[in-house]
Design a protein around this motif. Structure first.
Motif, PDB file in Angstrom:
ATOM      1  N   LYS A 101      -5.662  -5.594   2.939  1.00 45.32           N
ATOM      2  CA  LYS A 101      -4.646  -5.936   3.938  1.00 45.32           C
ATOM      3  C   LYS A 101      -3.356  -5.152   3.706  1.00 45.32           C
ATOM      4  O   LYS A 101      -2.791  -4.576   4.637  1.00 45.32           O
ATOM      5  N   LEU A 102      -2.876  -5.139   2.461  1.00 45.60           N
ATOM      6  CA  LEU A 102      -1.619  -4.445   2.192  1.00 45.60           C
ATOM      7  C   LEU A 102      -1.753  -2.952   2.456  1.00 45.60           C
ATOM      8  O   LEU A 102      -0.837  -2.325   3.000  1.00 45.60           O
ATOM      9  N   TYR A 103      -2.880  -2.371   2.081  1.00 43.75           N
ATOM     10  CA  TYR A 103      -3.091  -0.944   2.320  1.00 43.75           C
ATOM     11  C   TYR A 103      -2.949  -0.637   3.815  1.00 43.75           C
ATOM     12  O   TYR A 103      -2.251   0.310   4.198  1.00 43.75           O
ATOM     13  N   ASN A 104      -3.586  -1.433   4.653  1.00 42.61           N
ATOM     14  CA  ASN A 104      -3.501  -1.205   6.105  1.00 42.61           C
ATOM     15  C   ASN A 104      -2.078  -1.372   6.617  1.00 42.61           C
ATOM     16  O   ASN A 104      -1.620  -0.596   7.455  1.00 42.61           O
ATOM     17  N   TRP A 105      -1.377  -2.376   6.127  1.00 36.96           N
ATOM     18  CA  TRP A 105       0.003  -2.591   6.578  1.00 36.96           C
ATOM     19  C   TRP A 105       0.907  -1.420   6.183  1.00 36.96           C
ATOM     20  O   TRP A 105       1.767  -1.004   6.956  1.00 36.96           O
ATOM     21  N   ILE A 106       0.684  -0.882   4.978  1.00 40.64           N
ATOM     22  CA  ILE A 106       1.555   0.193   4.486  1.00 40.64           C
ATOM     23  C   ILE A 106       1.275   1.521   5.191  1.00 40.64           C
ATOM     24  O   ILE A 106       2.209   2.240   5.588  1.00 40.64           O
ATOM     25  N   VAL A 107      -0.001   1.873   5.371  1.00 42.25           N
ATOM     26  CA  VAL A 107      -0.298   3.169   5.993  1.00 42.25           C
ATOM     27  C   VAL A 107       0.008   3.168   7.492  1.00 42.25           C
ATOM     28  O   VAL A 107       0.066   4.241   8.109  1.00 42.25           O
ATOM     29  N   GLU A 108       0.216   1.998   8.073  1.00 39.03           N
ATOM     30  CA  GLU A 108       0.630   1.940   9.476  1.00 39.03           C
ATOM     31  C   GLU A 108       2.101   2.285   9.655  1.00 39.03           C
ATOM     32  O   GLU A 108       2.556   2.557  10.766  1.00 39.03           O
ATOM     33  N   ILE A 109       2.855   2.300   8.570  1.00 42.20           N
ATOM     34  CA  ILE A 109       4.277   2.649   8.639  1.00 42.20           C
ATOM     35  C   ILE A 109       4.383   4.166   8.805  1.00 42.20           C
ATOM     36  O   ILE A 109       3.793   4.925   8.033  1.00 42.20           O
ATOM     37  N   PRO A 110       5.122   4.631   9.806  1.00 46.82           N
ATOM     38  CA  PRO A 110       5.223   6.074  10.064  1.00 46.82           C
ATOM     39  C   PRO A 110       5.691   6.857   8.836  1.00 46.82           C
ATOM     40  O   PRO A 110       6.593   6.424   8.115  1.00 46.82           O
ATOM     41  N   ASN A 111       5.031   7.996   8.602  1.00 46.51           N
ATOM     42  CA  ASN A 111       5.401   8.956   7.550  1.00 46.51           C
ATOM     43  C   ASN A 111       5.114   8.477   6.126  1.00 46.51           C
ATOM     44  O   ASN A 111       5.546   9.108   5.162  1.00 46.51           O
ATOM     45  N   ILE A 112       4.402   7.379   5.995  1.00 43.61           N
ATOM     46  CA  ILE A 112       3.954   6.963   4.663  1.00 43.61           C
ATOM     47  C   ILE A 112       2.445   7.197   4.570  1.00 43.61           C
ATOM     48  O   ILE A 112       1.688   6.773   5.440  1.00 43.61           O
ATOM     49  N   THR A 113       2.027   7.884   3.523  1.00 43.68           N
ATOM     50  CA  THR A 113       0.591   8.093   3.272  1.00 43.68           C
ATOM     51  C   THR A 113       0.238   7.450   1.939  1.00 43.68           C
ATOM     52  O   THR A 113       1.119   7.218   1.095  1.00 43.68           O
ATOM     53  N   CYS A 114      -1.054   7.183   1.756  1.00 42.19           N
ATOM     54  CA  CYS A 114      -1.443   6.505   0.517  1.00 42.19           C
ATOM     55  C   CYS A 114      -2.912   6.759   0.210  1.00 42.19           C
ATOM     56  O   CYS A 114      -3.768   6.621   1.088  1.00 42.19           O
ATOM     57  N   VAL A 115      -3.187   7.145  -1.032  1.00 41.00           N
ATOM     58  CA  VAL A 115      -4.558   7.213  -1.518  1.00 41.00           C
ATOM     59  C   VAL A 115      -5.018   5.785  -1.768  1.00 41.00           C
ATOM     60  O   VAL A 115      -4.355   5.035  -2.491  1.00 41.00           O
ATOM     61  N   LYS A 116      -6.138   5.392  -1.173  1.00 37.56           N
ATOM     62  CA  LYS A 116      -6.589   4.009  -1.358  1.00 37.56           C
ATOM     63  C   LYS A 116      -7.164   3.832  -2.760  1.00 37.56           C
ATOM     64  O   LYS A 116      -8.062   4.563  -3.169  1.00 37.56           O
ATOM     65  N   PRO A 117      -6.663   2.837  -3.495  1.00 38.31           N
ATOM     66  CA  PRO A 117      -7.123   2.636  -4.877  1.00 38.31           C
ATOM     67  C   PRO A 117      -8.541   2.090  -4.946  1.00 38.31           C
ATOM     68  O   PRO A 117      -9.037   1.482  -4.002  1.00 38.31           O
ATOM     69  N   ASP A 118      -9.160   2.302  -6.103  1.00 37.48           N
ATOM     70  CA  ASP A 118     -10.477   1.731  -6.398  1.00 37.48           C
ATOM     71  C   ASP A 118     -10.350   0.466  -7.231  1.00 37.48           C
ATOM     72  O   ASP A 118     -11.280  -0.345  -7.286  1.00 37.48           O
ATOM     73  N   GLY A 119      -9.218   0.306  -7.934  1.00 39.80           N
ATOM     74  CA  GLY A 119      -9.084  -0.811  -8.842  1.00 39.80           C
ATOM     75  C   GLY A 119      -7.639  -1.094  -9.212  1.00 39.80           C
ATOM     76  O   GLY A 119      -6.716  -0.607  -8.560  1.00 39.80           O
ATOM     77  N   ALA A 120      -7.460  -1.897 -10.281  1.00 38.90           N
ATOM     78  CA  ALA A 120      -6.153  -2.406 -10.722  1.00 38.90           C
ATOM     79  C   ALA A 120      -5.550  -3.279  -9.617  1.00 38.90           C
ATOM     80  O   ALA A 120      -6.270  -3.844  -8.805  1.00 38.90           O
ATOM     81  N   PHE A 121      -4.206  -3.371  -9.545  1.00 42.17           N
ATOM     82  CA  PHE A 121      -3.597  -4.127  -8.440  1.00 42.17           C
ATOM     83  C   PHE A 121      -2.299  -3.474  -7.982  1.00 42.17           C
ATOM     84  O   PHE A 121      -1.277  -4.124  -7.832  1.00 42.17           O
ATOM     85  N   TYR A 122      -2.392  -2.153  -7.769  1.00 43.60           N
ATOM     86  CA  TYR A 122      -1.242  -1.378  -7.313  1.00 43.60           C
ATOM     87  C   TYR A 122      -1.609  -0.452  -6.155  1.00 43.60           C
ATOM     88  O   TYR A 122      -2.738   0.039  -6.078  1.00 43.60           O
ATOM     89  N   LEU A 123      -0.629  -0.234  -5.282  1.00 48.91           N
ATOM     90  CA  LEU A 123      -0.668   0.887  -4.345  1.00 48.91           C
ATOM     91  C   LEU A 123       0.358   1.897  -4.824  1.00 48.91           C
ATOM     92  O   LEU A 123       1.387   1.525  -5.394  1.00 48.91           O
TER      93      LEU A 123
END
Length: 393
Positions: free
Chosen positions: A302-324
């Motif tokens: 959920k957080l990954y989707n919310w963050i990458v929807e913000i304009p001009n922010i990109t993110c490698v989706k994590p495989d583990g831990a609890f960080y973006l």
């Protein structure tokens, strides 16, 4: 008063600074959402608490062997066999006051002045500082975002000099959450073996992996690689036991013996009650761990989707831990702020959202968000971050 050179060279912890500021604002009555936490927000499972209470009731409150209880070492040996397909004996295990202490002690016994340790960027904040405290020299190699922040064998080979003593691998990673697969670990391990390097394998997040991915310990890839690997692990993240301070190292018997000799003069032994709690953690079913893992996976998605929807922010989706570990370079560039650190500080000031600037991890273009908090808080934080970005875009 002049302090020792070794402490004057240390870089203050960025995560602690942000956490301190967030706590101060919260104490003033502000509605602060903290996404800087490096620990699960779940309590330690009850069966572990019960084991600690039982140990106290039975008077198990005295000194233990410096390197840890025999019973706990046996539980760790069994854990390696069960979870990683690895065979160790008790003389190859040391129990320490947290995984951080295991790392610190390892560098103290491995490094001489001027020895180099290859530290991939982004890195956990304490790696380079612990190397420096051991009079070693951290050699930074930038793991590129387009390669999912993973060190390549070519990069490792290029960074090696006659002074190189070790390379640090952290999988899953803090701060990126990325995971090395078996082929990637084998390629890196073969380079390390070729150059007679130690592999310091930090596997503290091994139980927190999502989707179809599986954790692979680099030591399990081949016997030659295992012989050059020291595994660092503990119960802090896997069993939500951060405050209990139980970690351990496994590997070469001579190295482990040296570590045990050192801690006998430093800490005497890890807390006895915590050791009995850790025995229960490893000798029990992992049902409650799976419950925590499932919650983290839902938050991640959920957080990954919310963050990458913000304009001009990109993110490698994590495989583990609890960080973006999103990239905010374009967002900061469009704002009136000169650096990501300034952008993060103003986000906390205006929107009362505490995140950690990537500069503390060697990556100025990124920020770290911990999703070790409720979905409601994460959703609200994402809304505030979006509002802040849009205000300054």
């Amino acid at each position: 008063m002049k302090l020792a050179n070794r402490v004057q060279a240390l870089t203050p912890s960025t995560t602690l600074a942000i956490t301190s500021k967030a706590k101060a604002l919260k104490a003033e009555g502000h509605d602060v959402i903290g996404l800087g936490a490096g620990e699960p927000d779940f309590n330690t499972p009850k069966y572990i608490l019960d084991a600690a209470i039982q140990a106290m009731d039975e008077g198990k409150t005295k000194y233990t062997p410096a390197g840890g209880l025999v019973e706990l070492k046996e539980a760790i040996v069994n854990k390696f066999k069960r979870d990683n397909g690895l065979d160790y004996n008790q003389n190859q295990i040391i129990v320490t006051t947290g995984a951080k202490h295991a790392l610190y002690t390892l560098f103290q016994v491995l490094l001489n002045k001027g020895d180099e340790v290859i530290v991939p960027i982004p890195y956990w904040v304490s790696y380079p500082e612990q190397v420096k405290l051991s009079e070693g020299e951290p050699i930074f190699v930038k793991a590129k975002e387009e390669y999912n922040f993973k060190l390549t064998p070519e990069q490792l080979e290029e960074a090696i000099t006659p002074n190189t003593k070790a390379v640090i691998l952290n999988s899953p990673s803090n701060p990126t959450g990325v995971l090395y697969n078996k082929n990637e670990l084998q390629a890196l391990g073969e380079v390390a073996v070729k150059h007679n390097l130690w592999i310091v394998s930090d596997e503290i997040y091994e139980k927190l992996i999502y989707g179809d991915e599986q954790h692979v310990s680099v030591a399990s890839v081949s016997s030659e690689i295992k012989d050059r690997t020291i595994i660092i692990n503990g119960v802090s993240k896997s069993h939500s036991m951060t405050g209990w301070r139980i970690g351990y190292a496994a590997g070469n018997e001579e190295v482990i013996k040296a570590m045990s000799n050192l801690v006998s003069h430093a800490t005497s032994n890890p807390t006895s009650i915590s050791q009995y709690a850790a025995i229960a953690a490893y000798n029990h079913s992992e049902e409650e761990i799976h419950h925590m893992k499932k919650a983290f996976e839902e938050r991640l998605n959920k957080l990954y989707n919310w963050i990458v929807e913000i304009p001009n922010i990109t993110c490698v989706k994590p495989d583990g831990a609890f960080y973006l570990f999103p990239n905010v370079k374009e967002v900061v560039k469009a704002s009136p702020f000169n650096t990501t650190d300034e952008w993060v500080a103003q986000l906390l000031e205006e929107e009362k959202v505490a995140i950690v600037p990537g500069s503390g991890f060697g990556s100025d273009d990124n920020v770290r968000l911990s999703y070790a908090t409720s979905l409601e808080q994460l959703e609200e934080a994402a809304k505030r971050i979006k509002r802040f970005v849009e205000k300054y875009s």
